[in-house]
Write an enzyme that holds these catalytic residues in place. Structure first.
Site, mmCIF file in Angstrom:
data_model
loop_
_atom_site.group_PDB
_atom_site.id
_atom_site.type_symbol
_atom_site.label_atom_id
_atom_site.label_comp_id
_atom_site.label_asym_id
_atom_site.label_seq_id
_atom_site.Cartn_x
_atom_site.Cartn_y
_atom_site.Cartn_z
ATOM 1 C CG HIS A 1 -3.464 -8.218 0.414
ATOM 2 N ND1 HIS A 1 -2.381 -8.861 0.971
ATOM 3 C CD2 HIS A 1 -3.069 -6.928 0.293
ATOM 4 C CE1 HIS A 1 -1.398 -8.009 1.173
ATOM 5 N NE2 HIS A 1 -1.788 -6.811 0.758
ATOM 6 C CE LYS B 1 -0.170 1.526 3.378
ATOM 7 N NZ LYS B 1 -0.441 0.310 4.149
ATOM 8 C CD GLU C 1 4.744 -5.055 -2.023
ATOM 9 O OE1 GLU C 1 4.567 -5.047 -0.785
ATOM 10 O OE2 GLU C 1 4.148 -4.282 -2.789
#
Ligand SMILES: [Zn+2]
Length: 446
Positions: free
Chosen positions: A82, A87, A243
């Protein structure tokens, strides 16, 4: 410049004698009987033609077969399940003023809209891949920000890099967008781009501009639409779930419930799941049981969770931000650890180094006393979840993609940086020098 402490002999056939290896990663299982209290055993590894030809009890091979490692640890190539390569490394040009999740999403969105051309992505993603490769990572799944029009820019770059890196890093992708895109036709278009790219269909299980708790009434409709789009295209699903440290967040339970109700046939991977750790014990256990019944796998992102969760100005965090890794494993689910973000508004640090991610995960989530099988959470388990048979293990017939450490046991590995590791790919050492940050300077101009 890092220099590997060890260089293997020249030639196509040699042995690494007296290596310390994690018992949970070796085949044949007979070797495992000799494991010590930390789950480590001693082995001779025979390498031939770029493959691991034999994994034998230490002392099986004569001295002339190859060097005596004097109990140095040998790990298989590591797997980062993951990440967000699209980014990565924007931190110098786009920081996170609040260093919390809301600030991260805001800053990243601004940078994406202003700067994420194919060329900008290509250079930064390549930088991440080069770094991971130098550290001994052999497979990566990256999420790609997918709000239109970004998916049509990022997925072609991903496909190009996947081809360019084949044989060095096995690259997979998953979309990520707010779940409400699946209430519109944008969701179908996104599913088509993902399918064309051989990716996984993913989203963050919250709505744009709306609170996570309570879940909006359209939540079930949106998630069912995602499952249907995935099912129609034969895609697996990869979600960012809960999250947050909000104990009321129950999205994971909703994912498990709808997956079973709809009989979703693909794999489902849920990332983060932080709120499980702050829920009442009975609720947490009921959710894990529902996830087990639905065949859901979990990936925890310890360094990023610890960075973002429970952050408030002038206040010291009171919890570590990570999900209940021990309880997830005890409940019979597969659980991996992964790196997530790297030098971006979601995480200011990181170096695409799964060995460092494993080391930090052990310390953050107390995956020790003993470490035992937890090392598999950074190699064999994520390889299985990615559908890469034989990867992340030490078994005869597998590729000789190995990391040789100076450390002889977990005490030495977890205590000292392993910057002098030797990385073998197909049995030959590679350059373990990560790329210089200076190559990104031209992209960082404000
Ligand atoms: Zn993520």
């Amino acid at each position: 410049m890092p220099t590997s402490f060890f260089t293997p002999p020249r030639g196509d056939r040699y042995a690494l004698r007296n290596a310390t290896v994690p018992a949970c990663l070796v085949e044949p299982p007979a070797l495992r009987a000799s494991a010590d209290g930390e789950g480590l055993c001693q082995a001779d590894l025979l390498i031939e033609g770029g493959r691991l030809h034999g994994v034998l009890p230490a002392g099986s091979l004569p001295a002339q077969a190859g060097p005596d490692l004097d109990h140095s640890m040998v790990l298989p190539g590591l797997v980062d399940l993951h990440t967000h390569l699209d980014k990565c490394h924007i931190w110098p040009r786009k920081q996170n003023p609040t260093a919390d999740t809301a600030g991260a999403a805001q800053a990243t969105g601004e940078d994406r809209e202003a700067r994420w051309s194919a060329q900008d992505l290509r250079v930064r993603m390549e930088f991440g891949l080069r770094t991971a490769y130098a550290h001994g990572v052999v497979a990566i799944r990256t999420h790609l920000d997918s709000l239109a029009p970004q998916a049509s820019i990022s997925f072609p770059v991903f496909r190009e890099l996947r081809a360019a890196w084949a044989g060095r890093i096995t690259l997979q992708a998953s979309s990520i967008a707010p779940i409400d895109v699946f209430l519109t036709d944008e969701g179908r278009r996104l599913a088509d781009i993902v399918a064309e790219s051989g990716g996984n269909l993913g989203c963050v299980t919250r709505f744009r501009g709306r609170p996570n708790v309570p879940a909006p009434p359209e939540f079930d409709t949106a998630l069912r639409r995602l499952f249907r789009l995935a099912q129609e295209r034969g895609l697996h699903v990869d979600l960012h779930v809960d999250e947050t440290g909000d104990e009321q967040a129950r999205t994971l339970a909703g994912v498990a419930r709808l997956a079973r109700q709809d009989g979703f046939a693909g794999h489902i991977l849920c990332g983060h799941c932080c709120s499980l750790a702050v829920q009442p014990e009975a609720d947490m256990r009921a959710t894990l049981e529902a996830c087990r019944a639905a065949g859901i796998d979990v990936v925890s992102l310890p360094t990023v969770n610890m960075y973002l969760q429970d952050r408030a100005p002038g206040r010291t965090p009171r919890w570590r931000g990570v999900t209940v890794l021990h309880e997830i494993r005890a409940a019979g689910l597969r659980v991996a650890v992964a790196g997530d973000n790297c030098r971006d508004p979601f995480y200011a640090y990181g170096d695409h180094d799964m060995l460092d991610t494993f080391v930090q995960a052990v310390k953050i989530a107390q995956l020790d006393r003993p470490v035992g099988d937890w090392v598999a959470a950074a190699c064999a388990v994520p390889a299985d979840i990615m559908g890469l048979p034989g990867v992340g293990r030490l078994h005869a017939g597998g590729a000789a993609d190995l990391i040789v450490l100076r450390a002889r046991d977990y005490s030495e590995l977890l205590s000292r940086q392993q910057g002098d590791r030797c990385v073998l790919r197909n049995g030959r050492p590679i350059d373990t020098t990560p790329p210089d940050y200076r190559v990104l300077d031209a992209l960082m101009v404000a």
